[in-house]
Motif scaffolding. Structure first.
Motif, PDB file in Angstrom:
ATOM      1  N   GLY A 274      16.907  55.347   2.842  1.00  0.00           N
ATOM      2  CA  GLY A 274      16.939  55.073   1.416  1.00  0.00           C
ATOM      3  C   GLY A 274      17.955  54.029   0.991  1.00  0.00           C
ATOM      4  N   VAL A 275      18.787  53.532   1.903  1.00  0.00           N
ATOM      5  CA  VAL A 275      19.806  52.532   1.573  1.00  0.00           C
ATOM      6  C   VAL A 275      19.383  51.189   2.168  1.00  0.00           C
ATOM      7  CG1 VAL A 275      22.190  51.807   1.988  1.00  0.00           C
ATOM      8  CG2 VAL A 275      21.690  54.177   1.402  1.00  0.00           C
ATOM      9  N   GLY A 276      19.503  50.133   1.375  1.00  0.00           N
ATOM     10  CA  GLY A 276      19.188  48.802   1.887  1.00  0.00           C
ATOM     11  C   GLY A 276      18.113  48.113   1.080  1.00  0.00           C
ATOM     12  N   PRO A 277      17.740  46.920   1.544  1.00  0.00           N
ATOM     13  CA  PRO A 277      16.752  46.127   0.783  1.00  0.00           C
ATOM     14  C   PRO A 277      15.372  46.781   0.797  1.00  0.00           C
ATOM     15  CG  PRO A 277      17.223  45.113   2.904  1.00  0.00           C
ATOM     16  CD  PRO A 277      18.206  46.224   2.748  1.00  0.00           C
TER      17      PRO A 277
ATOM     18  N   VAL B 170       9.545  49.744  -0.856  1.00  0.00           N
ATOM     19  CA  VAL B 170       9.525  50.219   0.519  1.00  0.00           C
ATOM     20  C   VAL B 170      10.706  49.597   1.269  1.00  0.00           C
ATOM     21  CG1 VAL B 170       8.236  50.262   2.693  1.00  0.00           C
ATOM     22  CG2 VAL B 170       7.030  50.494   0.509  1.00  0.00           C
ATOM     23  N   PRO B 171      11.501  50.401   2.000  1.00  0.00           N
ATOM     24  CA  PRO B 171      12.626  49.831   2.764  1.00  0.00           C
ATOM     25  C   PRO B 171      12.132  48.821   3.806  1.00  0.00           C
ATOM     26  CG  PRO B 171      12.808  52.224   2.622  1.00  0.00           C
ATOM     27  CD  PRO B 171      11.451  51.872   2.119  1.00  0.00           C
ATOM     28  N   THR B 172      12.860  47.718   3.922  1.00  0.00           N
ATOM     29  CA  THR B 172      12.476  46.684   4.882  1.00  0.00           C
ATOM     30  C   THR B 172      13.277  46.738   6.174  1.00  0.00           C
ATOM     31  OG1 THR B 172      14.072  45.062   4.030  1.00  0.00           O
ATOM     32  CG2 THR B 172      11.907  45.158   2.949  1.00  0.00           C
ATOM     33  N   GLY B 173      14.421  47.445   6.150  1.00  0.00           N
ATOM     34  CA  GLY B 173      15.317  47.391   7.303  1.00  0.00           C
ATOM     35  C   GLY B 173      16.054  46.067   7.338  1.00  0.00           C
TER      36      GLY B 173
ATOM     37  N   GLU C  72      25.408  49.895   3.511  1.00  0.00           N
ATOM     38  CA  GLU C  72      24.681  48.680   3.163  1.00  0.00           C
ATOM     39  C   GLU C  72      23.880  48.219   4.375  1.00  0.00           C
ATOM     40  OE1 GLU C  72      26.135  44.600   1.181  1.00  0.00           O
ATOM     41  OE2 GLU C  72      26.796  44.862   3.249  1.00  0.00           O
ATOM     42  N   VAL C  73      22.665  47.762   4.141  1.00  0.00           N
ATOM     43  CA  VAL C  73      21.844  47.115   5.156  1.00  0.00           C
ATOM     44  C   VAL C  73      21.524  45.716   4.649  1.00  0.00           C
ATOM     45  CG1 VAL C  73      19.642  47.133   6.380  1.00  0.00           C
ATOM     46  CG2 VAL C  73      20.868  49.269   5.996  1.00  0.00           C
ATOM     47  N   SER C  74      21.737  44.701   5.501  1.00  0.00           N
ATOM     48  CA  SER C  74      21.500  43.305   5.112  1.00  0.00           C
ATOM     49  C   SER C  74      20.490  42.672   6.049  1.00  0.00           C
ATOM     50  CB  SER C  74      22.804  42.498   5.148  1.00  0.00           C
ATOM     51  OG  SER C  74      23.776  43.077   4.299  1.00  0.00           O
TER      52      SER C  74
ATOM     53  N   SER D 161      25.770  50.827  -1.367  1.00  0.00           N
ATOM     54  CA  SER D 161      25.232  51.990  -2.076  1.00  0.00           C
ATOM     55  C   SER D 161      26.205  53.145  -1.895  1.00  0.00           C
ATOM     56  CB  SER D 161      23.862  52.368  -1.516  1.00  0.00           C
ATOM     57  OG  SER D 161      22.922  51.341  -1.729  1.00  0.00           O
ATOM     58  N   LEU D 162      26.579  53.785  -3.024  1.00  0.00           N
ATOM     59  CA  LEU D 162      27.573  54.855  -2.993  1.00  0.00           C
ATOM     60  C   LEU D 162      26.904  56.204  -3.218  1.00  0.00           C
ATOM     61  CD1 LEU D 162      30.381  53.211  -5.173  1.00  0.00           C
ATOM     62  CD2 LEU D 162      30.227  53.297  -2.684  1.00  0.00           C
ATOM     63  N   GLY D 163      27.395  57.193  -2.483  1.00  0.00           N
ATOM     64  CA  GLY D 163      26.951  58.571  -2.677  1.00  0.00           C
ATOM     65  C   GLY D 163      28.152  59.496  -2.666  1.00  0.00           C
ATOM     66  N   ALA D 164      28.086  60.565  -3.428  1.00  0.00           N
ATOM     67  CA  ALA D 164      29.204  61.518  -3.491  1.00  0.00           C
ATOM     68  C   ALA D 164      28.641  62.926  -3.579  1.00  0.00           C
ATOM     69  CB  ALA D 164      30.100  61.226  -4.689  1.00  0.00           C
ATOM     70  N   GLY D 165      29.445  63.879  -3.106  1.00  0.00           N
ATOM     71  CA  GLY D 165      28.968  65.249  -3.160  1.00  0.00           C
ATOM     72  C   GLY D 165      29.986  66.244  -2.660  1.00  0.00           C
TER      73      GLY D 165
END
Length: 656
Positions: A556-559, A565-568, A600-602, A613-617
């Motif tokens: 779910g993280v990235g372009p 749809v994620p591209t990787g 991050e995915v580039s 992308s930030l996540g917290a919990g």
């Protein structure tokens, strides 16, 4: 009456006291009672003697609080027990475990039975006090009759006598001893020093541990005589005389094992030993070999007994190790299940034979049935392959995966040679080198038209880890550094290309007090030599999920493309910080965790760090003998379109 295990030493001290008492002593300010001969083993009918300075313990006083008539001897009596004077010395729990009065409290009894129990517990009290060096102690036991219908109260009051100390410790060799002068070696290994209290329990513990300490020092066949202890009541001192024949210094010889487990012969067991024939013998080396055999999982029980071998020209003696064992069950069926947001339900089962290809050749058939993944795989694992802690792993099988970014059906085989780390022997350095051959048909959901292509991939993955953490499953201090390299060669549509996939990961752990641990993780990766679009979709970098960036689903993280749809990508960055607090509640070992993850995915080969992308919990931990069970709930801080508001993860082990 059950007696403590240090009774032999205590009897030796009592006998020594009797001998010292029979010798002339300087006049004391107050004359002591004359010595009375005592039996070898004290008991209810022959109580322990009163040492000088102590009072004879009279028959318990009976304090009347009712003014009524005394019950007949055969009348039923119930009582409760109150103990004083022992808790401060750490003896009350031991007294309760051995006391006749305490054992039968609340039961109906008569005066004759009660009298015997009182005599036994008087002796027991004095015995326990002497065991920690207090001589001339007093034990006073009184009975307070209860009111009508109420149990009587029995008070056990202990008054410790003075503490006696060792003023001299002498170690000698008996006539005709085979070994060298033991004074220096034994004095160093015997955990009793001049000035220590004459505690029977401590002396017994020192005697029990001396053979093991001497074996570790290279003398496995030492002959140790019981200690001779002389007590001087006038000065309250004691002299310990210990006779020890060290025997010849030992060196490791041959190793022999029974045929309880197929393939575990003398040659293979010698591979597990960290010593060679001729090395100085040590009990630690023998124990290490026993634990290595247990770690194989093939043995239910292992015992290693040293045997006297030949005497060598240099005067040393070989120590042959004779191993007896009981085999463990060789076959195992395992079932597991799980659930995560985005991946859904997952069920996994396996059948294993841990010694199908002896020695230590384990075969496993494994299957996974999940909403987004199906696997059928076989595995051959040879542990201690040619060298201790080195394993050969060969796998092959079919997998089908339906992820957000791609769908793939893959048939492949792989092999790897690795140096293992495990819970018993966590190693500073571990490594792995291997090869993979795959044929995979994949649909790239992020590409226009959702095309399906076939890739033939040949990869040579390797890794090395430097681990200075304090625990494999639940580290609380230290760090880990891991580097991974995988040169990969790909054939697609009759054209070929190659690239290098490199990754580096660092984790660190810092304790704050006894209950709080701060943990951090940094992970970076890059694919160099080929653009994202030509690389097989499942070989690209993705981020998001329970082991990556929490708060986002898997991949779910990235372009993403226009259809979300994620591209990787060709590069990856992940960061995480956790605060782990551990506590006891409801009789359980629990923990809570607060965390912040970023990733991050580039599409470029170099991370840009500009679209994190930030996540917290928060999470809960339930600590078990095999590691913590982890439950995490996280939310994305800067979500993209389509990201869930909450994501839920359950797994075993810390996140990193």
């Amino acid at each position: 009456m059950v007696v403590p295990r240090f009774l032999p030493i205590l009897l030796a001290l009592t006998a020594a006291a009797a001998r010292a008492q029979a010798q002339p002593v300087p006049p004391a300010p107050a004359p002591a009672e004359p010595a009375v001969a005592e039996p070898a083993i004290p008991g209810p009918e022959s109580p322990l003697p009163d040492l000088p300075g102590g009072e004879a313990v009279a028959w318990p006083d009976v304090e009347s609080t009712t003014g009524g008539e005394v019950a007949a001897p055969d009348a039923a009596i119930r009582y409760r027990v109150e103990v004083s004077g022992l808790a401060e010395l750490g003896l009350e729990d031991e007294f309760r475990g051995l006391s006749s009065l305490w054992l039968h409290r609340g039961e109906e009894t008569n005066l004759a039975q009660l009298g015997r129990r009182i005599a036994e517990d008087r002796d027991l009290t004095e015995l326990l006090l002497r065991s920690i060096g207090h001589y001339g102690s007093q034990a006073r036991i009184t009975i307070v009759p209860g009111a009508a219908g109420q149990p009587s109260l029995i008070r056990v009051a202990a008054k410790p006598g003075p503490v006696y100390n060792f003023k001299e410790i002498t170690i000698t060799a008996p006539p005709g001893a085979l070994g060298p002068d033991p004074s220096r070696i034994v004095s160093r290994l015997l955990p009793i020093r001049v000035g220590d209290a004459v505690e029977a329990a401590r002396v017994q513990s020192a005697q029990d541990g001396l053979p093991i300490r001497l074996a570790d020092a290279g003398y496995p066949f030492a002959r140790i005589a019981p200690p001779d202890i002389t007590i001087d009541h006038a000065t309250r001192d004691a002299v310990l005389l210990q006779s020890v024949d060290l025997g010849r210094r030992g060196v490791f010889g041959a190793i022999h094992i029974d045929d309880g487990v197929k393939g575990m012969d003398d040659k293979h067991v010698s591979l597990l030993a960290r010593f060679k024939p001729g090395d100085r013998y040590s009990n630690a080396g023998r124990e290490d070999l026993r634990r290595a055999l247990v770690q194989t999982g093939l043995f239910g029980a292992v015992a290693i007994k040293p045997g006297e071998g030949a005497v060598r020209d240099d005067g040393t003696q070989t120590v042959d190790l004779v191993i007896t064992s009981e085999p463990a069950p060789m076959r195992t069926i395992a079932l597991s299940g799980g659930f995560s947001t985005g991946q859904g339900v997952r069920l996994e089962g396996s059948w294993s034979h841990r010694n199908l290809f002896p020695p230590e050749g384990a075969f496993t058939a494994r299957a996974v049935a999940a909403q987004r993944e199906q696997v059928a795989q076989v595995e051959l694992r040879k542990r201690n392959f040619g060298q201790r802690d080195r394993q050969l792993l060969v796998t092959g099988g079919f997998s089908s995966s339906q992820q957000f970014a791609f769908a793939a059906e893959t048939l492949g085989v792989s092999a790897a040679l690795a140096r293992e780390s495990n819970i018993i022997w966590q190693k500073d350095w571990t490594w792995s080198v291997g090869a993979q051959a795959l044929i995979t048909s994949q649909r790239d959901r992020s590409a226009t038209g959702d095309p399906r292509r076939t890739f033939t991939v040949l990869a040579f993955p390797s890794s090395v880890t430097w681990d200075r953490s304090d625990d494999l499953l639940n580290p609380s201090r230290g760090f880990r550094l891991t580097g991974r390299l995988s040169p990969e060669f790909t054939l697609r549509n009759q054209s070929n290309f190659n690239y290098l996939k490199a990754q580096f990961e660092a984790t660190a752990y810092k304790p704050i007090g006894d209950s709080l641990v701060l943990a951090g993780r940094f992970h970076i990766g890059s694919i160099v030599g080929a653009s994202r679009g030509v690389i097989a979709p499942d070989r690209r970098f993705y981020a998001g999920g329970g082991g990556s960036v929490r708060g986002y689903v898997f991949q779910g993280v990235g372009p993403r493309n226009a259809d979300n749809v994620p591209t990787g990508g060709n590069s990856l960055t992940e960061l995480a910080v956790e605060a782990r607090y551990r506590f006891q509640a409801f009789g359980q070992d629990l923990g809570i965790v607060a965390f912040v993850d970023a990733g991050e995915v580039s599409t470029g080969t170099t991370p840009s760090f500009d679209r994190l992308s930030l996540g917290a919990g928060i999470g809960a931990r339930f600590y078990t003998g095999f590691g913590p069970v982890r439950v995490d709930i996280a939310t994305p801080v800067n979500p993209q379109a389509g990201d869930p508001k909450l994501v839920f993860y359950v797994s075993i082990g810390q996140a990193f």
